[in-house]
Motif scaffolding. Structure first.
Motif, PDB file in Angstrom:
ATOM      1  N   MET A   1       0.828  -1.204   0.000  1.00  0.00           N
ATOM      2  CA  MET A   1       0.000   0.000   0.000  1.00  0.00           C
ATOM      3  C   MET A   1       0.863   1.255   0.000  1.00  0.00           C
ATOM      4  O   MET A   1       0.490   2.284  -0.549  1.00  0.00           O
ATOM      5  CB  MET A   1      -0.956  -0.001   1.197  1.00  0.00           C
ATOM      6  CG  MET A   1      -2.111  -0.959   1.053  1.00  0.00           C
ATOM      7  SD  MET A   1      -2.885  -0.954  -0.568  1.00  0.00           S
ATOM      8  CE  MET A   1      -3.876   0.522  -0.451  1.00  0.00           C
ATOM      9  N   VAL A   2       2.041   1.163   0.627  1.00  0.00           N
ATOM     10  CA  VAL A   2       2.970   2.299   0.607  1.00  0.00           C
ATOM     11  C   VAL A   2       3.420   2.559  -0.831  1.00  0.00           C
ATOM     12  O   VAL A   2       3.416   3.697  -1.306  1.00  0.00           O
ATOM     13  CB  VAL A   2       4.176   2.011   1.522  1.00  0.00           C
ATOM     14  CG1 VAL A   2       5.154   3.161   1.482  1.00  0.00           C
ATOM     15  CG2 VAL A   2       3.721   1.751   2.940  1.00  0.00           C
TER      16      VAL A   2
ATOM     17  N   TYR B   1       1.873   1.619  -3.524  1.00  0.00           N
ATOM     18  CA  TYR B   1       0.681   2.042  -4.263  1.00  0.00           C
ATOM     19  C   TYR B   1       0.471   3.560  -4.150  1.00  0.00           C
ATOM     20  O   TYR B   1       0.272   4.255  -5.145  1.00  0.00           O
ATOM     21  CB  TYR B   1      -0.505   1.278  -3.679  1.00  0.00           C
ATOM     22  CG  TYR B   1      -1.871   1.563  -4.217  1.00  0.00           C
ATOM     23  CD1 TYR B   1      -2.319   0.938  -5.363  1.00  0.00           C
ATOM     24  CD2 TYR B   1      -2.731   2.412  -3.539  1.00  0.00           C
ATOM     25  CE1 TYR B   1      -3.598   1.166  -5.828  1.00  0.00           C
ATOM     26  CE2 TYR B   1      -4.014   2.640  -3.991  1.00  0.00           C
ATOM     27  CZ  TYR B   1      -4.435   2.018  -5.140  1.00  0.00           C
ATOM     28  OH  TYR B   1      -5.688   2.250  -5.596  1.00  0.00           O
ATOM     29  N   GLY B   2       0.534   4.074  -2.928  1.00  0.00           N
ATOM     30  CA  GLY B   2       0.381   5.521  -2.711  1.00  0.00           C
ATOM     31  C   GLY B   2       1.460   6.298  -3.441  1.00  0.00           C
ATOM     32  O   GLY B   2       1.180   7.285  -4.132  1.00  0.00           O
ATOM     33  N   ALA B   3       2.695   5.826  -3.328  1.00  0.00           N
ATOM     34  CA  ALA B   3       3.804   6.528  -3.964  1.00  0.00           C
ATOM     35  C   ALA B   3       3.639   6.527  -5.482  1.00  0.00           C
ATOM     36  O   ALA B   3       3.885   7.536  -6.150  1.00  0.00           O
ATOM     37  CB  ALA B   3       5.128   5.869  -3.576  1.00  0.00           C
TER      38      ALA B   3
ATOM     39  N   MET C   1       0.871   6.461  -7.160  1.00  0.00           N
ATOM     40  CA  MET C   1      -0.171   7.419  -7.548  1.00  0.00           C
ATOM     41  C   MET C   1       0.411   8.818  -7.679  1.00  0.00           C
ATOM     42  O   MET C   1       0.110   9.550  -8.629  1.00  0.00           O
ATOM     43  CB  MET C   1      -1.295   7.420  -6.513  1.00  0.00           C
ATOM     44  CG  MET C   1      -2.435   6.506  -6.890  1.00  0.00           C
ATOM     45  SD  MET C   1      -3.522   6.201  -5.510  1.00  0.00           S
ATOM     46  CE  MET C   1      -4.456   7.701  -5.463  1.00  0.00           C
ATOM     47  N   VAL C   2       1.262   9.199  -6.700  1.00  0.00           N
ATOM     48  CA  VAL C   2       1.888  10.527  -6.751  1.00  0.00           C
ATOM     49  C   VAL C   2       2.768  10.639  -7.991  1.00  0.00           C
ATOM     50  O   VAL C   2       2.691  11.618  -8.748  1.00  0.00           O
ATOM     51  CB  VAL C   2       2.719  10.772  -5.471  1.00  0.00           C
ATOM     52  CG1 VAL C   2       3.448  12.092  -5.562  1.00  0.00           C
ATOM     53  CG2 VAL C   2       1.838  10.723  -4.248  1.00  0.00           C
TER      54      VAL C   2
END
Lengths: 335, 290
Positions: free
Chosen positions: A296-297, A299-301, A303-304
């Motif tokens: 998930m970490v 995944y978030g990165a 997206m950015v």
């Protein structure tokens, strides 16, 4: 830059009629043979989820990308469809088909009522109002225990029977959602090319110019919510029977955020973009599973990073198409 | 009972106001919603928890250090996730980027600190009875700290040169640039101040409920955002007012109507006010297109 050139080349490909039919036959062949090739039920489950999210993204894209209203509470329509269908099936012994039709209708009416007072709001304010509605809806689901059985949710939703076939296996559900996705894609394509869809897009681009063209702005904004909400309710019904149980946690704020991310990542107002965005963001956490707790970490990165390099989305609507639409919308209004 | 609910509401409202200011100030300058704000708050609270339990720091030093950490984190978020996005539909792209940042921070916190709820006992709680109302030393601390923070912010924004530059940026970033203001610095500063306030608010609420967990920012952030919108996003006075209104209505609603719907009241009030007055209570009317 290379990627940009590749995509713009890909976008400019125009197929003639026979090529299109061939493409559809090939795609249909792949879809029909997929459950025979893929034996892993888990992979099939992910594919069904991809289908659900493709439809949801299309419905939300209709609201955000076509009618230009930024909704952060899409989960409200999705969840409402799921819950109304479930209640109709379990308590009124209604068939799946009738229940879905009724819940779609009710959700569309609700979407219109929700839209009416918010018509004069725009941008972030509308986003927050819809977000607020989503949150209130979730709290209602959690607390109205008599109706929704509260946080525990409603278990044991029977499998649907459609035209004499009972849909219960993963394979059957896979074919079912494949048909639904095909219908949705066909509808969006027709909608996009219709005078109605084009007028909606012009309202999105510049509502004052649209008014000057004689387009009834309020009507198109309302219809955006009504159609998008109804589509989401249909998929909610499918989700309910597919999972066999529903609970408020499936309709939390994070779901809305996920859908908005899919729309923006794929490209607003773009049909291929919606498909790409939805499949990518559904499959990505599964692909990243080997990273286990880091996924998930990452995944978030990602997206950015994607937004920094492609802020307009992976498959954005091209300007040339938009200009074409404007001319055709004007002509269709003139008639 | 009414006054008891009112006091509780004012205390929670003060915390909402501090968080709301972060949203509001960033919106005022950049016209974007900083969705990672609440996660910066959560991170700062965890840092505060570690400083207090592992290093046994005095409360005030702990609050200041953790909030300073939040300020640095807030600035980094702007640098990494918002500033590089220049083209496309910028508002939407920034939104998704911010959501990505929020996911990133939340899950990073889960990795580092674990997903269990931790207790936060920095101060021994004592309850005093004043004229039939009970008030604890924690609540007094929260009231005092909130008042000091709001006062400092007021002085900073309305009485200093930096404040003038910030207000100039919120009118128009481009014009401010033409006037020789280093707008990038001001934007960073705005994020830092907002995150600092959020850090303080996070620690106060963590100590107040004695619970710190990686998703604590979500509901707090939502309500604070509702407060900022309700008061008129971009307006500092509006956000403070909005924070107190949301806090008070929430406590009154939970006390008199139903505690189960406690979280719904904030949103319902916001929806009603926005429908009646679309630009918020104290927001300036903006004409987007002519």
């Amino acid at each position: 830059m290379k990627m940009k050139a590749f995509f713009s080349k890909l976008k400019d490909i125009r197929l003639n009629r026979w090529q299109r039919i061939l493409l559809i036959i090939v795609l249909a062949g792949i879809v029909i043979s997929a459950p025979y090739i893929i034996e892993d039920n888990y992979v099939l489950h992910i594919l069904i989820l991809c289908g659900i999210y493709v439809c949801l993204t299309l419905s939300l894209n209709l609201i955000i990308g076509w009618s230009g209203q930024f909704s952060l509470g899409h989960v409200c329509f999705y969840g409402m469809g799921a819950y109304i269908t479930t209640l109709l099936i379990t308590q009124q012994n209604m068939g799946f088909f009738q229940a879905t039709l009724l819940s779609t209708l009710l959700t569309s009416i609700f979407a219109m009522l929700l839209c009416l007072p918010t018509l004069k709001l725009r941008g972030d304010y509308l986003a927050v109002i819809t977000l607020g509605f989503g949150e209130v809806f979730r709290l209602f689901l959690t607390n109205a225990v008599d109706l929704t059985k509260g946080p525990a949710g409603i278990p044991n939703i029977p499998d649907p029977v459609l035209f004499g076939f009972e849909i219960s296996s993963k394979q059957a559900y896979f074919y079912f959602i494949a048909i639904v996705v095909a219908v949705f894609l066909f509808f969006m394509k027709r909608f996009n090319n219709s005078g109605f869809g084009m007028a909606m897009m012009v309202v999105n681009e510049d509502d004052i110019a649209a008014t000057a063209l004689g387009i009834n702005v309020v009507k198109y904004k309302l219809w955006g919510f009504v159609i998008g909400g109804g589509m989401a309710a249909m998929i909610g019904s499918f989700y309910a029977v597919y999972m066999g149980m529903i609970s408020p946690t499936s309709f939390a704020y994070a779901e809305s955020i996920k859908m908005v991310s899919m729309v923006v990542l794929g490209g607003m107002g773009s049909i291929p973009g919606s498909v790409l965005g939805a499949v990518l963001l559904t499959a990505l956490p599964e692909v990243l599973r080997s990273f286990s707790e880091y996924r998930m970490v990452v995944y978030g990165a990602l997206m950015v990073i994607m937004m920094i390099f492609r802020p307009e989305g992976i498959w954005a609507r091209s300007n040339r198409m938009l200009n074409e639409y404007k001319i055709r919308a004007f002509e269709s209004v003139k008639k | 009972m009414f006054f008891q609910h009112l006091i509780n509401g004012i205390i929670v409202g003060g915390i909402y106001a501090m968080v709301a200011l972060g949203y509001s100030m960033v919106y005022g300058v950049l016209q974007i919603v900083n969705w990672a704000h609440a996660d910066v708050l959560m991170f700062a609270t965890f840092i505060g928890l570690i400083l207090a339990t592992k290093l046994n720091m005095p409360v005030l030093v702990m609050i200041i250090l953790a909030a300073a950490f939040a300020a640095i984190l807030g600035m980094s978020v702007e640098r990494v996730a918002y500033r590089p996005i220049k083209s496309g539909n910028r508002k939407m792209a920034v939104l998704v980027s911010a959501l990505g940042m929020s996911t990133f921070l939340q899950n990073l916190a889960q990795l580092i600190f674990g997903s269990t709820t931790r207790q936060f006992k920095a101060i021994e709680s004592k309850t005093y009875m004043v004229g039939g109302l009970s008030i604890s030393n924690l609540q007094i601390l929260i009231l005092v700290v909130t008042a000091i923070m709001l006062l400092i912010l007021y002085i900073l924004v309305y009485k200093t040169k930096v404040g003038v530059a910030m207000r100039a940026c919120s009118v128009s970033v481009n014009n401010a640039k033409l006037m020789g203001i280093n707008t990038n610095l001001i934007i960073s500063g705005t994020f830092a101040i907002g995150a600092f306030m959020a850090g303080v608010a996070g620690i106060l609420i963590g100590v107040y409920y004695s619970a710190v967990y990686p998703t604590m920012g979500y509901l707090l952030g939502m309500k604070a955002f509702a407060a900022a919108i309700l008061g008129g996003i971009g307006s500092i006075m509006g956000s403070v007012l909005g924070g107190f209104i949301i806090g008070i209505i929430e406590c009154l609603g939970a006390g008199y109507i139903s505690p189960a719907y406690r979280d719904a009241f904030a949103f319902l009030v916001m929806i009603v006010i926005l429908v009646i007055r679309p630009s918020g209570l104290m927001g300036a009317k903006r004409i987007d297109k002519v």
